[in-house]
Enzyme design. Sequence first.
Site, mmCIF file in Angstrom:
data_model
loop_
_atom_site.group_PDB
_atom_site.id
_atom_site.type_symbol
_atom_site.label_atom_id
_atom_site.label_comp_id
_atom_site.label_asym_id
_atom_site.label_seq_id
_atom_site.Cartn_x
_atom_site.Cartn_y
_atom_site.Cartn_z
ATOM 1 N N GLY A 247 46.866 32.343 38.416
ATOM 2 C CA GLY A 247 48.249 32.733 38.691
ATOM 3 C C GLY A 247 49.070 33.182 37.515
ATOM 4 N N PRO A 281 41.740 31.660 36.152
ATOM 5 C CA PRO A 281 42.491 32.891 35.878
ATOM 6 C C PRO A 281 41.737 34.128 36.356
ATOM 7 C CG PRO A 281 41.407 32.116 33.884
ATOM 8 C CD PRO A 281 41.126 31.099 34.948
ATOM 9 N N GLY A 282 42.443 35.030 36.974
ATOM 10 C CA GLY A 282 41.846 36.301 37.392
ATOM 11 C C GLY A 282 42.552 37.422 36.666
ATOM 12 N N ARG A 283 43.803 37.653 37.079
ATOM 13 C CA ARG A 283 44.595 38.756 36.514
ATOM 14 C C ARG A 283 44.688 38.662 34.988
ATOM 15 N NH1 ARG A 283 48.604 41.246 39.550
ATOM 16 N NH2 ARG A 283 48.676 39.381 40.838
ATOM 17 N N TYR A 323 52.519 46.071 47.358
ATOM 18 C CA TYR A 323 53.475 45.086 46.835
ATOM 19 C C TYR A 323 54.668 45.747 46.147
ATOM 20 C CZ TYR A 323 48.971 42.581 46.823
ATOM 21 O OH TYR A 323 47.746 42.069 47.146
ATOM 22 N N CYS A 352 46.973 60.479 53.437
ATOM 23 C CA CYS A 352 47.991 60.807 54.444
ATOM 24 C C CYS A 352 48.856 59.609 54.810
ATOM 25 C CB CYS A 352 47.310 61.373 55.677
ATOM 26 S SG CYS A 352 46.365 62.812 55.260
ATOM 27 N N TYR A 381 42.682 43.483 40.677
ATOM 28 C CA TYR A 381 43.046 43.873 42.041
ATOM 29 C C TYR A 381 43.222 45.394 42.148
ATOM 30 C CZ TYR A 381 43.836 38.886 41.840
ATOM 31 O OH TYR A 381 43.648 37.538 41.635
#
Length: 423
Positions: A247, A281-283, A323, A352, A381
């Site tokens: 996070g 942790p990812g981001r 987002y 489109c 992501y």
Amino acid sequence: MKKGIFLVTEKLHYKDNKLFFENIDLKTLVKTYKTPVYVYSKNQIIENYKNYDSALKDRAYLICYAMKANSNREILKIINGLGGGVDITSGGELYRALNAGIKPEKIVYAGVGKSEQEIIYAIKNKILIFNIESKEEAILINKVAGRYNKKVLVAVRVNPHVQTNTHSHISTGEEGTKFGIPINEVIDFFKFLSIQKYLDAKGLHFHIGSQITQINPFLAATKKVVSLIPKLRQIGIKIKYLDIGGGLGIKYKTEEPPTPVKLMKNLLKFVSKDLIIICEPGRYIIGNSGILVTKVLYHKTVGNKNFLIVDASMTDLIRPAFYGAYHNIVPIQVTDCFGENMDYYDIVGPVCETSDFLGKKRLLPNLENGDYLVVECAGAYGFSMSSNYNSRPKSAEIMVSENKFYKIRDREKYSDLVRKEIC
Ligand code: LLP
């Protein structure tokens, strides 16, 4: 720095008016691999990982990279080489992790909807821990574990009911979300787990959301969750693992998130040294390690609005559409007379949908068709949320490392689009 142009990604810099990623001239790279293309910096991934490592060095800990952020095998191999594990959320992620050589005893599994097949797969492969999110899931894991006569380690994912300052789509620790067990029900939940023969409930887990740029929500969650530990001890349950989720936010524009060292310094004051800390942790690991390079196809002016139509779209990077996320966008070639010819543009893709944009009202120089733009901080992501909508093949992925660059995923071909179709 050219007037009006700023960079947020550490590993990007202009040299002789050309944009470099690590030591690679991006124009040379796109000539070889075409666009749209994702490019990652190996050294940024390593630095980010090491920042977490040094934040936890005085503790017993395991860094489980949240591979949903980006699950390319090469990235997982880098994490593996650094001693990390992964946080998974599906059987597919488990497959990818094992395929990349991640050790099962470094895999943690969260998610509200683990299917029986996925549970079997994870138990057979002896992953470290299941982060349980409901009673029915616990019953099923117990049943499957019994079938294999194995006792499996589980943690309870606690929903600590804390507010975050992030987008509502990615806030998970507030009251009323689908995640975890409400904090006021956790003691009873452990009582229930303790009578399940094949579950060894020794962990507490929380993950309160993503792109959180303040310490306070993490601190509030940590304090609430660790306050359960003495209460659990009173009923004979000894907690060994504390999984504090992921996070931690990154800088996309002007955010000033804490460093992992600062975050941990604040949190760990409240955490006993007896606990093994897991973090996910990812981001933070991959976000600023990746960029998306795209080519200008056309210009279009509608009323007083200028559009730059580029070859990347929401199928490559859905975050702006989904987002309203901000990603800084810069040209890969600049000139010395910048500032005189700048204008505001909406950078949009070929899909489109009106929501198909990468950036709105961005101040950019007058670019020619065929010029390139870099979308910054697109490593997390980005590719992992990409799709084939409008039958657009997914882009290639390239790794750069100092003076070298190499392909880590082929660009999809048109034939890949129909490969699984039957008639
Ligand atoms: N652990 C669990 C259980 C998670 O669900 C997640 C992310 C993480 C760790 C990693 O969180 P991070 O460190 O990356 O913030 N697609 C959204 C983000 C969704 C995050 C989902 N869960 C976006 O593009 O902003």
